[in-house]
Write a protein that holds these residues in place. Structure first.
Motif, PDB file in Angstrom:
ATOM      1  N   ASP A 193       0.814  -1.202  -0.080  1.00  0.00           N
ATOM      2  CA  ASP A 193       0.016  -0.040   0.157  1.00  0.00           C
ATOM      3  C   ASP A 193       0.819   1.255   0.138  1.00  0.00           C
ATOM      4  OD1 ASP A 193      -2.245   1.454   0.026  1.00  0.00           O
ATOM      5  OD2 ASP A 193      -2.637   1.529   2.075  1.00  0.00           O
ATOM      6  N   VAL A 194       1.522   1.431  -0.960  1.00  0.00           N
ATOM      7  CA  VAL A 194       2.555   2.596  -1.207  1.00  0.00           C
ATOM      8  C   VAL A 194       1.975   3.256  -2.109  1.00  0.00           C
ATOM      9  CG1 VAL A 194       5.059   3.063  -1.717  1.00  0.00           C
ATOM     10  CG2 VAL A 194       4.546   1.280  -0.334  1.00  0.00           C
ATOM     11  N   LEU A 195       2.152   4.732  -1.954  1.00  0.00           N
ATOM     12  CA  LEU A 195       1.928   5.877  -3.155  1.00  0.00           C
ATOM     13  C   LEU A 195       3.152   5.941  -3.890  1.00  0.00           C
ATOM     14  CD1 LEU A 195       0.533   8.543  -4.029  1.00  0.00           C
ATOM     15  CD2 LEU A 195       1.688   9.763  -2.136  1.00  0.00           C
ATOM     16  N   ILE A 196       2.719   6.153  -5.364  1.00  0.00           N
ATOM     17  CA  ILE A 196       3.745   6.232  -6.153  1.00  0.00           C
ATOM     18  C   ILE A 196       3.832   7.722  -6.692  1.00  0.00           C
ATOM     19  CG2 ILE A 196       4.930   5.343  -8.519  1.00  0.00           C
ATOM     20  CD1 ILE A 196       3.307   3.008  -8.161  1.00  0.00           C
ATOM     21  N   LEU A 197       5.047   8.225  -6.612  1.00  0.00           N
ATOM     22  CA  LEU A 197       5.126   9.672  -7.107  1.00  0.00           C
ATOM     23  C   LEU A 197       5.978   9.409  -8.003  1.00  0.00           C
ATOM     24  CD1 LEU A 197       5.578  11.603  -3.876  1.00  0.00           C
ATOM     25  CD2 LEU A 197       3.389  11.234  -5.039  1.00  0.00           C
ATOM     26  N   SER A 198       5.737   9.659  -9.445  1.00  0.00           N
ATOM     27  CA  SER A 198       6.643   9.002 -10.389  1.00  0.00           C
ATOM     28  C   SER A 198       6.963  10.435 -11.038  1.00  0.00           C
ATOM     29  CB  SER A 198       5.830   8.004 -11.473  1.00  0.00           C
ATOM     30  OG  SER A 198       6.721   7.634 -12.449  1.00  0.00           O
ATOM     31  N   ASP A 199       8.149  10.740 -11.365  1.00  0.00           N
ATOM     32  CA  ASP A 199       9.209  11.828 -11.899  1.00  0.00           C
ATOM     33  C   ASP A 199       9.354  11.402 -13.314  1.00  0.00           C
ATOM     34  OD1 ASP A 199      10.655  13.584 -13.046  1.00  0.00           O
ATOM     35  OD2 ASP A 199      12.025  13.768 -11.317  1.00  0.00           O
ATOM     36  N   GLU A 200       8.482  11.576 -14.340  1.00  0.00           N
ATOM     37  CA  GLU A 200       8.926  11.120 -15.636  1.00  0.00           C
ATOM     38  C   GLU A 200       9.383  12.284 -16.675  1.00  0.00           C
ATOM     39  OE1 GLU A 200       5.995   8.683 -17.070  1.00  0.00           O
ATOM     40  OE2 GLU A 200       5.775   7.576 -15.027  1.00  0.00           O
ATOM     41  N   ILE A 201      10.143  13.456 -16.231  1.00  0.00           N
ATOM     42  CA  ILE A 201      10.229  14.650 -16.759  1.00  0.00           C
ATOM     43  C   ILE A 201      11.267  14.249 -17.871  1.00  0.00           C
ATOM     44  CG2 ILE A 201      12.393  15.322 -15.622  1.00  0.00           C
ATOM     45  CD1 ILE A 201      11.227  18.230 -15.620  1.00  0.00           C
ATOM     46  N   HIS A 202      12.091  13.214 -17.889  1.00  0.00           N
ATOM     47  CA  HIS A 202      12.690  12.803 -19.239  1.00  0.00           C
ATOM     48  C   HIS A 202      12.120  12.002 -19.896  1.00  0.00           C
ATOM     49  CE1 HIS A 202      16.569  15.016 -17.625  1.00  0.00           C
ATOM     50  NE2 HIS A 202      16.093  14.664 -16.434  1.00  0.00           N
ATOM     51  N   CYS A 203      10.705  11.813 -19.909  1.00  0.00           N
ATOM     52  CA  CYS A 203      10.221  10.414 -20.672  1.00  0.00           C
ATOM     53  C   CYS A 203      10.127  10.819 -22.104  1.00  0.00           C
ATOM     54  CB  CYS A 203       8.623  10.537 -20.260  1.00  0.00           C
ATOM     55  SG  CYS A 203       7.900  12.078 -20.717  1.00  0.00           S
ATOM     56  N   LEU A 218       0.092   0.840 -16.694  1.00  0.00           N
ATOM     57  CA  LEU A 218      -0.014  -0.507 -16.614  1.00  0.00           C
ATOM     58  C   LEU A 218      -1.205  -0.977 -16.274  1.00  0.00           C
ATOM     59  CD1 LEU A 218       3.336  -0.997 -14.473  1.00  0.00           C
ATOM     60  CD2 LEU A 218       2.988  -1.331 -16.997  1.00  0.00           C
ATOM     61  N   SER A 219      -1.839  -0.145 -15.442  1.00  0.00           N
ATOM     62  CA  SER A 219      -3.320  -0.787 -15.328  1.00  0.00           C
ATOM     63  C   SER A 219      -4.059   0.375 -14.235  1.00  0.00           C
ATOM     64  CB  SER A 219      -3.344  -1.881 -14.328  1.00  0.00           C
ATOM     65  OG  SER A 219      -2.893  -1.790 -13.062  1.00  0.00           O
ATOM     66  N   GLU A 220      -5.650   0.085 -14.344  1.00  0.00           N
ATOM     67  CA  GLU A 220      -6.113   1.033 -13.439  1.00  0.00           C
ATOM     68  C   GLU A 220      -5.754   1.061 -12.016  1.00  0.00           C
ATOM     69  OE1 GLU A 220     -10.387   0.908 -14.004  1.00  0.00           O
ATOM     70  OE2 GLU A 220     -10.074   0.820 -16.327  1.00  0.00           O
ATOM     71  N   GLU A 221      -5.556  -0.076 -11.496  1.00  0.00           N
ATOM     72  CA  GLU A 221      -5.135  -0.508 -10.069  1.00  0.00           C
ATOM     73  C   GLU A 221      -3.746   0.454 -10.099  1.00  0.00           C
ATOM     74  OE1 GLU A 221      -7.834  -3.341 -11.517  1.00  0.00           O
ATOM     75  OE2 GLU A 221      -5.864  -2.829 -12.300  1.00  0.00           O
ATOM     76  N   VAL A 222      -2.846   0.259 -10.637  1.00  0.00           N
ATOM     77  CA  VAL A 222      -1.698   1.062 -10.670  1.00  0.00           C
ATOM     78  C   VAL A 222      -2.015   2.693 -10.566  1.00  0.00           C
ATOM     79  CG1 VAL A 222       0.736   1.589 -11.184  1.00  0.00           C
ATOM     80  CG2 VAL A 222      -0.243  -0.919 -11.582  1.00  0.00           C
ATOM     81  N   ALA A 223      -2.654   3.113 -11.585  1.00  0.00           N
ATOM     82  CA  ALA A 223      -2.996   4.438 -11.853  1.00  0.00           C
ATOM     83  C   ALA A 223      -3.500   5.039 -10.653  1.00  0.00           C
ATOM     84  CB  ALA A 223      -3.889   4.776 -13.013  1.00  0.00           C
ATOM     85  N   VAL A 224      -4.578   4.467  -9.824  1.00  0.00           N
ATOM     86  CA  VAL A 224      -5.216   5.007  -8.629  1.00  0.00           C
ATOM     87  C   VAL A 224      -4.197   5.240  -7.481  1.00  0.00           C
ATOM     88  CG1 VAL A 224      -7.267   4.301  -9.311  1.00  0.00           C
ATOM     89  CG2 VAL A 224      -6.227   2.874  -7.876  1.00  0.00           C
ATOM     90  N   ARG A 225      -3.068   4.733  -7.619  1.00  0.00           N
ATOM     91  CA  ARG A 225      -2.049   4.822  -6.357  1.00  0.00           C
ATOM     92  C   ARG A 225      -0.994   6.118  -6.898  1.00  0.00           C
ATOM     93  NH1 ARG A 225      -0.731   1.612  -3.190  1.00  0.00           N
ATOM     94  NH2 ARG A 225      -2.565  -0.054  -3.236  1.00  0.00           N
ATOM     95  N   THR A 226      -0.908   6.248  -8.165  1.00  0.00           N
ATOM     96  CA  THR A 226      -0.046   7.011  -8.736  1.00  0.00           C
ATOM     97  C   THR A 226      -0.143   8.505  -9.130  1.00  0.00           C
ATOM     98  OG1 THR A 226       0.913   4.835  -9.743  1.00  0.00           O
ATOM     99  CG2 THR A 226       1.703   7.000 -10.457  1.00  0.00           C
ATOM    100  N   ILE A 227       0.912   9.375  -8.729  1.00  0.00           N
ATOM    101  CA  ILE A 227       0.814  10.668  -9.302  1.00  0.00           C
ATOM    102  C   ILE A 227       2.113  10.733 -10.226  1.00  0.00           C
ATOM    103  CG2 ILE A 227       1.143  13.071  -8.905  1.00  0.00           C
ATOM    104  CD1 ILE A 227      -0.353  12.834  -6.397  1.00  0.00           C
ATOM    105  N   THR A 228       1.725  11.088 -11.598  1.00  0.00           N
ATOM    106  CA  THR A 228       2.932  11.244 -12.495  1.00  0.00           C
ATOM    107  C   THR A 228       3.100  12.774 -12.702  1.00  0.00           C
ATOM    108  OG1 THR A 228       2.073   9.369 -13.554  1.00  0.00           O
ATOM    109  CG2 THR A 228       3.588  10.627 -14.711  1.00  0.00           C
ATOM    110  N   CYS A 229       4.478  12.928 -12.784  1.00  0.00           N
ATOM    111  CA  CYS A 229       5.030  14.232 -12.838  1.00  0.00           C
ATOM    112  C   CYS A 229       5.495  14.304 -14.217  1.00  0.00           C
ATOM    113  CB  CYS A 229       5.934  14.831 -11.968  1.00  0.00           C
ATOM    114  SG  CYS A 229       5.305  14.688 -10.074  1.00  0.00           S
ATOM    115  N   MET A 230       5.128  15.197 -15.223  1.00  0.00           N
ATOM    116  CA  MET A 230       5.817  15.421 -16.425  1.00  0.00           C
ATOM    117  C   MET A 230       5.812  16.971 -16.800  1.00  0.00           C
ATOM    118  SD  MET A 230       4.066  12.692 -18.807  1.00  0.00           S
ATOM    119  CE  MET A 230       4.355  11.076 -18.726  1.00  0.00           C
TER     120      MET A 230
END
Length: 387
Positions: A193-203, A218-230
């Motif tokens: 149950d870990v929140l993901i803060l994904s720094d994808e500035i170099h994507c 990857l999936s809806e389950e992963v998406a709801v625990r993730t904040i993606t930074c771009m």
């Protein structure tokens, strides 16, 4: 492409890279190849959009409208095969700002936050600044490339980690994590149950034929625990315009994040950042494809030259314009290593120790410059070592 070969004089433009050389390196004749911005002009379409906006001459409060949001949605769909919704977006001056806000909004003081070291220096600062605990999982350096130690990652998550700051593509080591690697990370984050803060500035800055995957795709389950930074800032050299965004399908996360922005007094993008973002994502593809080929060529040149004429090793990379150089053959401590590059080679790089103790024998080089500048920097290093 000529646009990437022209040498531009950036001195006296209030450039962090070029106008702070004497302050940072105590010498005027050091060639700066450190901070992560490029010595290339932004795409013509971006510059033209900014000129046209300036001609209007009125810079009142600016909205981020559906047209701007659509440019982001379309870009991510086309370039990264991830279908997001415009209502998932929040806006910010920068990715690091968003990380500060997310940590304040979604974690509590003394919470444990996990990073994979060596890693981008501000990750340490955004955790410590808000009285959270840093938990490190060291990447494995083997056969000149970095890999994830999943056993260690799980052991660290077991200790009660609340959030994980992912760097993908990874700065400074240049890895672009595969779908399988990302899925394994996601599985662990779900399990504990870990929140993901994904720094994808170099994507956008993967080498040709290397594909970036957003972990939230990857999936809806992963998406709801993730904040993606771009942001378009690294991609199109727009860092000074301060325009970035966060993506999350989790309504609760987004409300808390936006609330934190409001508390801190941030209210959307500035007029020029807004304009540049839309123009870059609407018209910047051809420019970016040309840039990616240039950067791959630069990377191979640096690797080939340094490994042919010195005992330095260039870490195998798949993206970014930051090269991670193993200098252990010089047998210098971090202080001596920095001194050698500044005083002997006359090249200003980022000391690897800044990214964690695991980087003590490394230096980070920015190769996003015309080939002429790159050759000069590499020749200075080779000559200093041979002497």
């Amino acid at each position: 492409m000529d646009i990437f070969e022209t040498v531009h004089n950036r001195k006296n433009t209030r450039s962090v890279k070029w106008d702070l050389v004497k302050d940072l390196f105590q010498s005027e004749d050091v060639l700066p190849m450190w901070v992560a911005d490029m010595d290339f002009k932004a795409p013509d379409a971006v510059n033209q959009a900014l000129i046209e906006r300036a001609k209007h001459g009125i810079y009142g409060y600016t909205i981020v409208d559906e047209k701007v949001k659509s440019s982001i949605v379309n870009w991510i769909s086309k370039r990264h095969h991830w279908n997001i919704k415009s209502e998932w977006l929040s806006f910010s001056p920068g990715v690091v700002t968003t990380l500060h806000m997310a940590i304040q909004a979604l974690t509590e003081p003394d919470d444990k936050i996990l990073i994979q070291t060596p890693v981008y220096t501000p990750f340490y600062k955004v955790i410590e600044a808000h009285n959270r605990q840093i938990v490190k999982s060291q990447l494995v350096y083997s056969e000149n490339q970095y890999h994830i130690n999943f056993q260690d990652l799980e052991e660290k998550m077991k200790t009660g980690v609340k959030a994980f700051i992912l760097c993908n593509p990874h700065n400074p080591v240049g890895r672009v994590w595969t779908k399988d690697e990302l899925q394994s990370i996601a599985n662990l984050c779900e399990k504990y149950d870990v929140l993901i803060l994904s720094d994808e500035i170099h994507c956008d800055l993967t080498f040709p034929n290397v594909e970036h995957t957003s972990i939230a795709s990857l999936s809806e389950e992963v998406a709801v625990r993730t904040i993606t930074c771009m942001a378009p800032s690294k991609t199109f050299n727009l860092a000074g315009l301060q325009a970035s965004y966060a993506i999350t399908s989790n309504n609760e996360y987004r409300k808390k994040l936006d609330q934190q922005f409001m508390i801190q007094g941030f209210h959307g993008l500035n007029t020029m950042g807004n304009t540049a973002l839309e123009a870059a994502y609407t018209y910047g593809e051809e420019w970016l494809d040309g840039l990616k080929e240039i950067l791959q060529g630069h990377y191979h040149y640096v690797k080939e030259q340094l490994e042919k004429y010195t005992d330095l090793k260039v870490t195998i990379a798949e993206g970014t314009y930051l090269v991670w150089i193993d200098c252990s053959s010089l047998k210098l401590n971090p202080k001596e290593l920095r001194k050698f590059f500044v005083e002997k080679a006359k090249v200003g790089l980022n000391p690897g120790i800044d990214y964690g103790e695991e980087g003590a024998q490394f230096m980070r080089m920015n190769i996003a410059c015309p080939r002429q500048t790159l050759v000069e920097g590499i020749n200075r290093i080779i000559e200093a070592i041979s002497n």
